[in-house]
Enzyme design. Structure first.
Site, PDB file in Angstrom:
ATOM      1  N   ASP A 169     -23.269  11.786  25.771  1.00  0.00           N
ATOM      2  CA  ASP A 169     -22.536  12.009  27.014  1.00  0.00           C
ATOM      3  C   ASP A 169     -23.111  13.182  27.794  1.00  0.00           C
ATOM      4  O   ASP A 169     -22.374  14.054  28.256  1.00  0.00           O
ATOM      5  CB  ASP A 169     -21.052  12.235  26.710  1.00  0.00           C
ATOM      6  CG  ASP A 169     -20.442  11.078  25.939  1.00  0.00           C
ATOM      7  OD1 ASP A 169     -20.812  10.907  24.758  1.00  0.00           O
ATOM      8  OD2 ASP A 169     -19.628  10.339  26.493  1.00  0.00           O
ATOM      9  N   HIS A 320     -21.038   4.062  20.818  1.00  0.00           N
ATOM     10  CA  HIS A 320     -20.526   4.992  21.822  1.00  0.00           C
ATOM     11  C   HIS A 320     -19.074   5.380  21.590  1.00  0.00           C
ATOM     12  O   HIS A 320     -18.712   6.544  21.586  1.00  0.00           O
ATOM     13  CB  HIS A 320     -20.722   4.437  23.229  1.00  0.00           C
ATOM     14  CG  HIS A 320     -20.333   5.423  24.288  1.00  0.00           C
ATOM     15  ND1 HIS A 320     -20.984   6.629  24.433  1.00  0.00           N
ATOM     16  CD2 HIS A 320     -19.349   5.416  25.212  1.00  0.00           C
ATOM     17  CE1 HIS A 320     -20.424   7.324  25.406  1.00  0.00           C
ATOM     18  NE2 HIS A 320     -19.415   6.608  25.899  1.00  0.00           N
ATOM     19  N   HIS A 330      -9.372   8.552  25.312  1.00  0.00           N
ATOM     20  CA  HIS A 330      -9.977   7.336  24.755  1.00  0.00           C
ATOM     21  C   HIS A 330      -9.359   7.004  23.393  1.00  0.00           C
ATOM     22  O   HIS A 330     -10.028   6.483  22.511  1.00  0.00           O
ATOM     23  CB  HIS A 330     -11.496   7.493  24.635  1.00  0.00           C
ATOM     24  CG  HIS A 330     -12.163   7.847  25.932  1.00  0.00           C
ATOM     25  ND1 HIS A 330     -12.021   7.076  27.058  1.00  0.00           N
ATOM     26  CD2 HIS A 330     -12.965   8.887  26.264  1.00  0.00           C
ATOM     27  CE1 HIS A 330     -12.719   7.631  28.043  1.00  0.00           C
ATOM     28  NE2 HIS A 330     -13.284   8.725  27.589  1.00  0.00           N
ATOM     29  N   HIS A 357     -18.484   9.484  23.719  1.00  0.00           N
ATOM     30  CA  HIS A 357     -17.372   9.026  24.551  1.00  0.00           C
ATOM     31  C   HIS A 357     -16.311  10.091  24.774  1.00  0.00           C
ATOM     32  O   HIS A 357     -15.927  10.345  25.913  1.00  0.00           O
ATOM     33  CB  HIS A 357     -16.766   7.765  23.946  1.00  0.00           C
ATOM     34  CG  HIS A 357     -16.005   6.914  24.928  1.00  0.00           C
ATOM     35  ND1 HIS A 357     -16.383   6.771  26.243  1.00  0.00           N
ATOM     36  CD2 HIS A 357     -14.888   6.140  24.767  1.00  0.00           C
ATOM     37  CE1 HIS A 357     -15.526   5.946  26.852  1.00  0.00           C
ATOM     38  NE2 HIS A 357     -14.628   5.557  25.989  1.00  0.00           N
ATOM     39  N   HIS A 359     -15.294  13.768  25.080  1.00  0.00           N
ATOM     40  CA  HIS A 359     -16.111  14.928  25.445  1.00  0.00           C
ATOM     41  C   HIS A 359     -15.699  16.163  24.670  1.00  0.00           C
ATOM     42  O   HIS A 359     -15.150  17.123  25.202  1.00  0.00           O
ATOM     43  CB  HIS A 359     -16.060  15.154  26.957  1.00  0.00           C
ATOM     44  CG  HIS A 359     -16.526  13.957  27.711  1.00  0.00           C
ATOM     45  ND1 HIS A 359     -16.165  13.665  28.999  1.00  0.00           N
ATOM     46  CD2 HIS A 359     -17.343  12.934  27.324  1.00  0.00           C
ATOM     47  CE1 HIS A 359     -16.736  12.537  29.380  1.00  0.00           C
ATOM     48  NE2 HIS A 359     -17.446  12.074  28.385  1.00  0.00           N
TER      49      HIS A 359
END
Ligand SMILES: *[C@@H]1O[C@H](CO)[C@@H](O)[C@H](O)[C@H]1NC(C)=O
Ligand SMILES: *[C@@H]1O[C@H](CO)[C@@H](O)[C@H](O)[C@H]1NC(C)=O
Ligand SMILES: *[C@@H]1O[C@H](CO)[C@@H](O)[C@H](O)[C@H]1NC(C)=O
Ligand SMILES: *[C@@H]1O[C@H](CO)[C@@H](O)[C@H](O)[C@H]1NC(C)=O
Ligand SMILES: *[C@@H]1O[C@H](CO)[C@@H](O)[C@H](O)[C@H]1NC(C)=O
Ligand SMILES: [Fe+2]
Length: 469
Positions: A169, A320, A330, A357, A359
C-alpha cells in the site's frame, strides 16, 4: 421445580464449561498493542514537481524503469520502461563481468484511460541468465541510453540464504518516500521486494488521473530498476470506472506491470508462483474469483501439492486483503477467501502469509479457524502449529493515512499491532530459521520495532510463538 435428571445435569455442566472456555478464548489477553505515539500529521501526496518525480533528461529517455522475476526459477528478468516522445527501441542490452554483451528484444504496448493516453510501455524478458550474478543493462538504445544493474538470485535450494523486503500500500506521499528510504537504508539489505498490492493510488484522483501511475513509476525506479519487486494486485489496481466508460478491470496495472504467470501454469496475471532461493512464493488475488471451480481455485488446488519443501523449504503466500485483521478497517473483507483456502494453508503448512490493505501493521500467532461447519458452533481461531503466521503490512504510507481504530480487546491470536508506517524484511538463514523484522519509519534504519524468529514448518515445526503462554 423437580430435580434435574443426570443427563440434563451433565449437559448443563458442559454448557457452563463450554461457555467458560469460549468466554476465555474471547476475552483472554491478546498480544501487544503498541503504545508508540507518533506525530499526528496528515498524509499528503508529493506534488507533481517533486524531485522524486523528475523526468530523466534527454530525448525520449526511458523512464519508470522496473524489473521483476521473468520465469519460475529466477533465471529470467522482465525489464519494463516507458518512452514518451516516440516508440524507440524495445531492445535491452545486457552483460556481466563473465559474458559479452547480449541483446534481448521485447514488445511495446499503450493504452487509453478516459482522456489519458499512456506513453510507450516496453516489456522485454531477458532469459538464460546465470544464477547469483551481477548484470548491467541498458535501455533507450538509439536515443538516450540509461544503464542500471541487478543481481540474479542464487540457484534454488533448501539452504540458500535470501532476504526479502516487504512493502504494501505504498502510494506516493511524503510518508511513502520515507518508507522507501528506510527500506533502502535498512542494513538488513533486502534483495527483492514482496509487494502486497496497492501501488500508485492514482484512482484517488479525478478520473483516476493516470499521470499518477507515471509519477509512481518514476518515484519507485530508484529501487525497482535494481532489484525485482514481486507484484500482487490490490483493490487500487482494479481501476473500474464505468462512470467514465472504463469497464475493463486492471487496465493500467496489467499494461504497466507484467508478471511471469504463465511459467507457473496460471491463466491470468493475478495469481502465480515463483521460486527464489529457498522460498516458494504464491501470489493470490483477493479481487479475482476464488470460489470453487474458478480458475484461481483450480490453479491453487493443483499448485500446492507441487511445492517441494525439500527444494524450497519456505512457503510464503502474498495476497492483498488480510484474513486475520483486528483493525476496524476492511474488517472481515478477507473472510470469504479465508473460508475457501485456509484448510489448504494448514494442510500444506504455509510458513507465513503477507497481506496489505489495512494501513497499519499487525502480526498474528500461528492460528487456524477451520473447524467450523455451520452447525457445530466451533468458530474461534485456535493455536495451530501447522498454520501460518499472518502479517498485515499495509503501512507503506499512502495518502489515505493510517488505520488507527482497533477492535477491543485485542484478540488472543493477535501478537502485535501498531498504527505506524513502515516496512519489513524476511531474512532466510537456512532451511530451519528465518529472521523477520518490522521497521517503523520514525526509528533509525537498523531498529526493528517488532521481530520474530520463524521456525520452518517443514524442517523445524516447533512452537515459534512469541507470546508468554
Ligand atoms: C481530462 O479531463 C479533465 C476533466 O474533465 C481535465 O481537467 C484534464 O485536463 C483532461 N486531461 C487531458 C489530458 O485532456
Ligand atoms: C524523498 O526521499 C529522498 C531520499 O531520502 C530524498 O532525497 C528526496 O528529497 C525526498 N523527496 C521528497 C519529495 O520528500
Ligand atoms: C524434491 O526436491 C528434491 C531436492 O531437489 C529432489 O531430490 C526430489 O526428487 C524432489 N521431489 C519430487 C517429488 O520432485
Ligand atoms: C471505531 O470503530 C468502531 C466500529 O466501526 C466505531 O463504532 C467507533 O466509533 C470508531 N471509533 C472512532 C474513534 O472512530
Ligand atoms: C540455521 O540458522 C540459525 C540462525 O542463524 C542457526 O542458529 C542454525 O545453527 C542454522 N542451522 C544450521 C544447520 O546451520
Ligand atoms: Fe487496499
Amino acid at each position: 421445580m423437580a430435580k434435574m435428571g443426570t443427563s440434563s445435569r451433565v449437559a448443563a455442566a458442559i454448557v457452563v464449561v463450554l461457555g467458560l472456555v469460549l468466554s476465555l478464548a474471547v476475552v483472554c489477553n491478546g498480544g501487544k498493542t503498541s503504545s508508540f505515539v507518533r506525530k499526528v500529521e496528515k498524509t499528503v501526496d508529493m506534488p507533481l514537481d517533486s524531485d522524486v518525480f523528475k523526468v530523466p533528461p534527454g530525448y525520449n529517455a526511458p523512464q519508470q524503469v522496473h524489473i521483476t522475476q521473468g520465469d519460475q526459477l529466477g533465471k529470467a528478468v522482465i525489464v519494463s520502461w516507458v518512452t514518451v516522445e516516440e516508440l524507440g527501441s524495445n531492445t535491452v542490452l545486457y552483460w556481466s563481468a563473465y559474458s559479452k554483451k547480449q541483446k534481448s528484444e521485447g514488445k511495446v504496448t499503450t493504452y487509453k484511460f478516459y482522456n489519458y493516453t499512456s506513453g510507450y510501455i516496453h516489456h522485454t524478458t531477458i532469459r538464460n541468465l546465470k544464477f547469483n550474478t551481477k548484470y548491467y543493462y541498458v535501455v533507450g538504445i538509439g536515443h538516450t541510453e540509461r544503464q542500471f544493474w541487478f543481481i540474479t538470485p542464487p540457484e534454488v535450494g533448501p539452504d540458500v540464504p535470501y532476504t526479502f523486503g516487504l512493502i504494501g500500500d505504498l502510494g506516493q506521499s511524503f510518508d511513502s518516500n520515507k518508507t522507501l528510504t528506510h527500506y533502502e537504508l535498512n542494513p538488513q539489505k533486502g534483495q527483492a521486494v514482496l509487494f502486497v498490492g496497492d501501488l500508485s493510488y492514482a484512482d484517488n484522483y479525478p478520473n483516476h488521473d493516470n499521470v499518477r501511475w507515471d509519477t509512481w513509476g518514476r518515484f519507485t525506479e530508484r529501487s525497482v530498476a535494481y532489484q525485482p519487486w514481486i507484484w500482487t494486485a490490490g483493490n487500487h489496481e482494479i481501476d473500474f470506472a464505468p462512470e467514465i466508460g472504463e469497464t475493463k478491470p486492471f487496465k493500467p496495472y496489467t499494461h504497466r506491470y507484467h508478471v511471469p504467470y504463465k511459467a507457473s501454469g496460471s491463466t491470468a496475471p493475478f495469481w502465480y508462483s515463483i521460486k527464489r532461493a529457498s522460498a516458494y512464493i504464491i501470489v493470490l488475488s483477493s479481487y479475482s474469483a476464488y470460489g470453487k471451480y474458478t480458475p484461481q481455485y483450480k490453479w491453487l488446488e493443483q499448485e500446492l501439492p507441487m511445492v517441494n519443501r525439500s527444494e524450497t523449504p519456505w512457503l510464503i503466500v502474498l495476497m492483498h486483503s488480510p484474513w486475520y485483521n483486528s483493525y476496524n478497517y476492511h474488517y472481515m473483507e478477507g473472510e470469504t477467501m479465508r473460508v475457501m483456502y485456509e484448510p489448504w494453508f494448514v494442510q500444506y503448512k504455509v510458513d507465513v502469509v503477507f497481506a496489505g490493505h489495512v494501513h497499519a501493521y499487525e502480526r498474528s500467532e500461528r492460528i487456524s479457524n477451520v473447524a467450523y461447519n455451520i452447525v457445530n458452533g466451533i468458530c474461534i481461531p485456535v493455536k495451530d502449529q501447522s498454520a501460518p503466521v499472518y502479517i498485515t503490512i499495509g503501512d507503506g504510507g499512502n495518502l489515505e493515512g493510517l488505520a488507527t481504530n482497533m477492535t477491543e480487546p485485542q484478540p488472543a491470536y493477535s501478537a502485535y499491532r501498531e498504527a505506524s508506517f513502515g516496512h519489513a524484511t524476511f531474512d532466510i538463514k537456512n532451511r530451519t530459521h528465518a529472521y523477520y523484522g518490522w521497521h517503523r519509519n520514525q526509528d533509525g534504519y537498523a531498529v526493528t520495532a517488532d521481530s520474530m524468529w520463524f521456525f520452518n514448518r517443514y524442517y523445524h515445526p516447533v512452537d515459534d510463538s512469541t507470546s508468554a503462554q
